[in-house]
Design an enzyme around this catalytic site. Structure first.
Site, mmCIF file in Angstrom:
data_model
loop_
_atom_site.group_PDB
_atom_site.id
_atom_site.type_symbol
_atom_site.label_atom_id
_atom_site.label_comp_id
_atom_site.label_asym_id
_atom_site.label_seq_id
_atom_site.Cartn_x
_atom_site.Cartn_y
_atom_site.Cartn_z
ATOM 1 N N THR A 120 0.862 -1.190 0.000
ATOM 2 C CA THR A 120 0.000 0.000 0.000
ATOM 3 C C THR A 120 0.892 1.231 0.000
ATOM 4 O O THR A 120 1.589 1.491 0.974
ATOM 5 C CB THR A 120 -0.896 -0.012 1.254
ATOM 6 N N LEU A 156 -6.673 -8.315 0.965
ATOM 7 C CA LEU A 156 -6.886 -9.433 1.894
ATOM 8 C C LEU A 156 -6.934 -8.965 3.334
ATOM 9 O O LEU A 156 -6.339 -7.949 3.698
ATOM 10 C CB LEU A 156 -5.813 -10.509 1.710
ATOM 11 N N PHE A 270 -18.968 -4.290 9.019
ATOM 12 C CA PHE A 270 -18.232 -3.146 9.584
ATOM 13 C C PHE A 270 -19.125 -2.136 10.286
ATOM 14 O O PHE A 270 -18.867 -0.942 10.278
ATOM 15 C CB PHE A 270 -17.329 -2.489 8.520
ATOM 16 N N CYS A 281 -3.270 -1.853 9.294
ATOM 17 C CA CYS A 281 -3.716 -1.172 8.081
ATOM 18 C C CYS A 281 -4.551 0.080 8.327
ATOM 19 O O CYS A 281 -4.170 1.165 7.893
ATOM 20 C CB CYS A 281 -4.492 -2.157 7.216
HETATM 21 C C1 UGA Z 1 -8.020 -4.466 6.407
HETATM 22 C C2 UGA Z 1 -9.024 -4.506 5.244
HETATM 23 O O1 UGA Z 1 -10.274 -5.072 5.677
HETATM 24 C C3 UGA Z 1 -8.473 -5.336 4.073
HETATM 25 O O2 UGA Z 1 -9.375 -5.287 2.965
HETATM 26 C C4 UGA Z 1 -7.117 -4.752 3.658
HETATM 27 O O3 UGA Z 1 -6.519 -5.511 2.608
HETATM 28 C C5 UGA Z 1 -6.183 -4.780 4.859
HETATM 29 O O4 UGA Z 1 -6.772 -3.977 5.937
HETATM 30 C C6 UGA Z 1 -4.860 -4.187 4.447
HETATM 31 O O5 UGA Z 1 -4.801 -3.004 4.108
HETATM 32 O O6 UGA Z 1 -3.880 -4.949 4.325
HETATM 33 P P1 UGA Z 1 -7.361 -6.126 8.418
HETATM 34 O O7 UGA Z 1 -6.435 -5.054 8.888
HETATM 35 O O8 UGA Z 1 -6.870 -7.531 8.343
HETATM 36 O O9 UGA Z 1 -7.881 -5.785 6.915
HETATM 37 O O10 UGA Z 1 -8.587 -6.078 9.405
HETATM 38 P P2 UGA Z 1 -10.183 -5.917 9.313
HETATM 39 O O11 UGA Z 1 -10.835 -7.228 9.345
HETATM 40 O O12 UGA Z 1 -10.559 -4.984 8.245
HETATM 41 O O13 UGA Z 1 -10.456 -5.197 10.751
HETATM 42 C C7 UGA Z 1 -9.827 -3.947 11.048
HETATM 43 C C8 UGA Z 1 -10.202 -3.477 12.437
HETATM 44 O O14 UGA Z 1 -11.570 -3.063 12.475
HETATM 45 C C9 UGA Z 1 -10.075 -4.520 13.542
HETATM 46 O O15 UGA Z 1 -9.448 -3.917 14.665
HETATM 47 C C10 UGA Z 1 -11.492 -4.942 13.859
HETATM 48 O O16 UGA Z 1 -11.666 -5.374 15.173
HETATM 49 C C11 UGA Z 1 -12.224 -3.616 13.619
HETATM 50 N N1 UGA Z 1 -13.662 -3.796 13.289
HETATM 51 C C12 UGA Z 1 -14.056 -4.435 12.160
HETATM 52 C C13 UGA Z 1 -14.619 -3.248 14.144
HETATM 53 O O17 UGA Z 1 -14.294 -2.637 15.190
HETATM 54 N N2 UGA Z 1 -15.945 -3.353 13.820
HETATM 55 C C14 UGA Z 1 -16.349 -3.992 12.692
HETATM 56 O O18 UGA Z 1 -17.577 -4.038 12.449
HETATM 57 C C15 UGA Z 1 -15.385 -4.546 11.848
#
Ligand code: UGA
Length: 449
Positions: A120, A156, A270, A281
């Site tokens: 990124t 991902l 989300f 990220c």
């Molecule tokens: C995120 C993106 O979802 C991916 O598409 C992207 O490729 C990736 O960053 C990256 O840039 O490499 P990731 O960091 O693995 O992926 O995590 P997510 O599943 O998106 O969750 C991010 C944060 O949001 C976590 O701390 C999670 O607990 C929080 N979250 C998620 C919430 O607080 N509420 C929600 O409803 C969903």
């Protein structure tokens, strides 16, 4: 095709393993020799569903620390190194630039190769890399028309990285070079057309659908990645802001999220409120986007507010603890969950760790547990003043309060009645609203976030 991926972090290793699985010959390169040694012994340096299994059966993939030993044969070279936050919030692109330096120094003048940035990177970095590599090869008398460049951002998620690589929703190729575009379409054809045999170790969707493809210029592809991640971050911050008001009004936020998500234009994902977003990220990409905007004197009040709301969630949690416990000094508090989200052992940039840190600073005795991330936490946070416990039951024994900081399913099935009996206090602060509506609330002095 012969593929080299530079960087074996989340993006690099999953891309490498998936491309090898669908039939390409792949070399994963990393400067970290310990990581390369681990990968050579067919063990994954990160916990990802299916990764160990696919590495074990894969004979088309190999690993090295020496880019020079493999780049000569490559048709496609991926740059998939990290771009962490610099102190001023800007993305630190030094690893990307040094990978480009090395590529430029190693390519032979007649080598026909496509160089693809998966990291990124802020807008303009793809073009900068192309200039850098063309300059280096051209200076040695090479024909730079053999060099092709594309941006191919990665979407991902940690914890289901291989699933997302095999079954992506979308595929973005940013290039104005026809050859680079054709090469990437050919390379990813088994995934784009979903013609591969699904690997058993990776959960496959009930119905396989073809990913949507978008062909753009490089700058737009770079921007798609930032705009997507930060949109998801602000969706969560919006849910958290609404949840705070719901609490005051007496509305049930789980029902409010569910109701909002039933609208196709909003979508259910989300909208989970709680301690907020973390990981490698969203925090880094929101800061980098704001930094980019600052370069253009372009304020982004919505993104700024999303970052502020996210940080405020930790303050809200501490205030709730103070409301109930009145003083934090000397209180024994168990923090359950240290990873930034469930189903990963990644404990970096985790809101849970931030909360545990604040509690230690406020004089509490902080007992921590995590189902997968405990070993990582023991190494990374050895000096943070936490007491580490191998089981949640041990962590919560005799405590004054429990904070559920990461919504691991494992915590749902704990014997909460027994836990309550063995506690000194009665407060259960469910900062991820994991146990809301399960009946556990009645056993404790319970509050969500
Ligand atoms: C995120 C993106 O979802 C991916 O598409 C992207 O490729 C990736 O960053 C990256 O840039 O490499 P990731 O960091 O693995 O992926 O995590 P997510 O599943 O998106 O969750 C991010 C944060 O949001 C976590 O701390 C999670 O607990 C929080 N979250 C998620 C919430 O607080 N509420 C929600 O409803 C969903």
């Amino acid at each position: 095709m012969r593929v080299v991926t530079i960087g074996t972090g989340y993006v690099g290793i999953n891309t490498a393993v998936a491309l090898s699985y669908v039939g390409h010959s792949v070399v994963g390169v990393d400067v970290d020799e310990a990581k390369v040694a681990l990968l050579k012994s067919r063990r994954a340096p990160i916990s990802e569903t299916g990764l160990d299994e696919l590495l074990a059966i894969d004979d088309r993939i190999s690993f090295t620390s020496d880019l020079g030993s493999c780049i000569g044969d490559a048709d496609v070279v991926f740059i998939a190194v990290g771009t962490p936050s610099a102190a001023n919030g800007e993305a630190d692109i030094s690893y990307v630039l040094s990978a480009a330096d090395e590529i430029g120094a190693l390519l032979t003048p007649t080598h026909d190769v496509t160089i693809v940035v998966k990291s990124t990177v802020p807008v303009g970095v793809n073009a900068m890399i192309a200039r850098q590599i063309r300059g280096a090869v051209g200076a040695r008398g090479g024909d730079v028309s053999h060099l092709h460049f594309a941006s191919n951002p990665e979407f991902l998620r940690e914890g289901c990285a291989l699933h997302d690589t095999f079954y992506p929703d979308r595929f973005v190729i940013g290039t104005e070079d026809e050859k680079a575009y054709t090469m990437l379409c050919e390379l990813f054809e088994p995934i784009l057309m979903q013609t591969f045999e699904p690997p058993q170790a990776v959960e496959s969707p009930e119905q396989r659908t073809l990913p949507q493809c978008l062909h753009t210029d490089q700058v737009s592809a770079e921007m798609v990645k930032y705009a997507s991640n930060v949109f998801l971050a602000l969706k969560i911050s919006y849910a958290n802001e609404i949840a705070g008001l719901c609490e005051k009004i007496g509305a049930n936020m789980s029902d409010v999220s569910r109701g909002m998500g039933m609208d196709k234009r909003i979508a259910p994902a989300f909208l989970r409120s709680g301690l907020g977003w973390g990981g490698s990220c969203f925090p880094k990409d929101s800061k980098a986007l704001l930094h980019m905007a600052q370069d253009y004197s372009y304020p982004m009040p919505i993104v700024t507010a999303a970052v502020e709301v996210n940080s405020r969630q930790k303050d809200r949690l501490i205030l709730k603890l103070l409301d109930h416990l009145h003083v934090l000094v000397g209180q024994r508090i168990a923090v359950l969950g240290l990873s930034f989200k469930p189903r990963t052992d990644d404990v970096r940039n985790s809101p849970s760790v931030d909360v545990a840190d604040i509690l230690v600073q406020r004089g509490a005795r902080v007992r921590v547990h995590d189902p997968k991330g405990l070993e990582n936490a023991r190494h990374i946070y050895a000096e943070n003043g936490f007491e580490f416990f191998d089981t949640a039951e041990e962590a919560v024994r005799g405590v004054d309060a429990i904070v559920i900081a990461t919504e691991w399913d494992d915590y749902k099935s704990l014997d909460w009645a027994e836990i309550r009996r063995n506690m000194a206090g009665s407060l259960l602060l469910d900062a991820r609203n994991l146990l809301r509506g399960t009946g556990v609330e009645q056993l404790f002095d319970y509050c969500g976030l």
